[in-house]
Write an enzyme that holds these catalytic residues in place. Structure first.
Site, PDB file in Angstrom:
ATOM      1  CB  CYS A   1     -17.097 -36.294 -19.946  1.00  0.00           C
ATOM      2  SG  CYS A   1     -17.433 -37.025 -21.553  1.00  0.00           S
TER       3      CYS A   1
ATOM      4  CB  CYS B   1     -23.808 -37.921 -24.001  1.00  0.00           C
ATOM      5  SG  CYS B   1     -23.613 -37.178 -22.376  1.00  0.00           S
TER       6      CYS B   1
HETATM    7 FE1  FES Z   1     -19.232 -38.089 -21.398  1.00  0.00          FE
HETATM    8 FE2  FES Z   1     -21.810 -38.419 -21.617  1.00  0.00          FE
HETATM    9  S1  FES Z   1     -20.743 -37.584 -19.928  1.00  0.00           S
HETATM   10  S2  FES Z   1     -20.336 -38.665 -23.149  1.00  0.00           S
END
Ligand code: FES
Length: 124
Positions: free
Chosen positions: A33, A103
């Site tokens: 992400c 995460c």
């Molecule tokens: Fe990137 Fe949660 S979506 S750390």
């Protein structure tokens, strides 16, 4: 979807910021992400974490887990802090949705990196 504890730590994150003269700094990123977490530590002569701050450029779950990990380690000895796992951080928050478990990896990983940085700097 999120527990009350997650929402609380996301809305009122504890120990946000940095420590200018930190004894150890750890940074990790999530390749999936692009989120980044940085943890700063102050450690005394007895290897006790006396202060900890974090900066997280990331999602709500990443901010909540960062906040929680700082609360979990303050006042702990380094060897105890090293034993804190990603799973333990997620559990302390009452769990995370499965899609958000990754995460929580940032929090304990950044903490462990900061401890390694301290150990390397001190030549321990
Ligand atoms: Fe990137 Fe949660 S979506 S750390």
């Amino acid at each position: 979807m999120y527990t009350e504890k997650v929402m609380d730590h996301f809305s009122n994150p504890r120990n946000v910021g940095d420590i200018k003269d930190a004894d150890g700094v750890g940074e990790v990123g999530n390749a999936k992400c692009g989120d980044i977490m940085r943890i700063y530590l102050k450690v005394d002569n007895n290897d006790v974490i006396t202060d900890v701050k974090f900066k997280t450029f990331g999602c709500g779950a990443a901010i909540a887990t960062s906040s929680m990990v700082t609360e979990m380690v303050k006042g702990k000895k380094l060897d105890e802090a090293l034993e804190i796992s990603n799973q333990a951080v997620a559990e302390a928050l009452g769990g995370l949705p499965p899609a958000k478990m990754h995460c929580s990896n940032l929090a304990a990983d950044a903490l462990h990196e900061a401890i390694k940085d301290y150990i390397t700097k001190k030549g321990k």
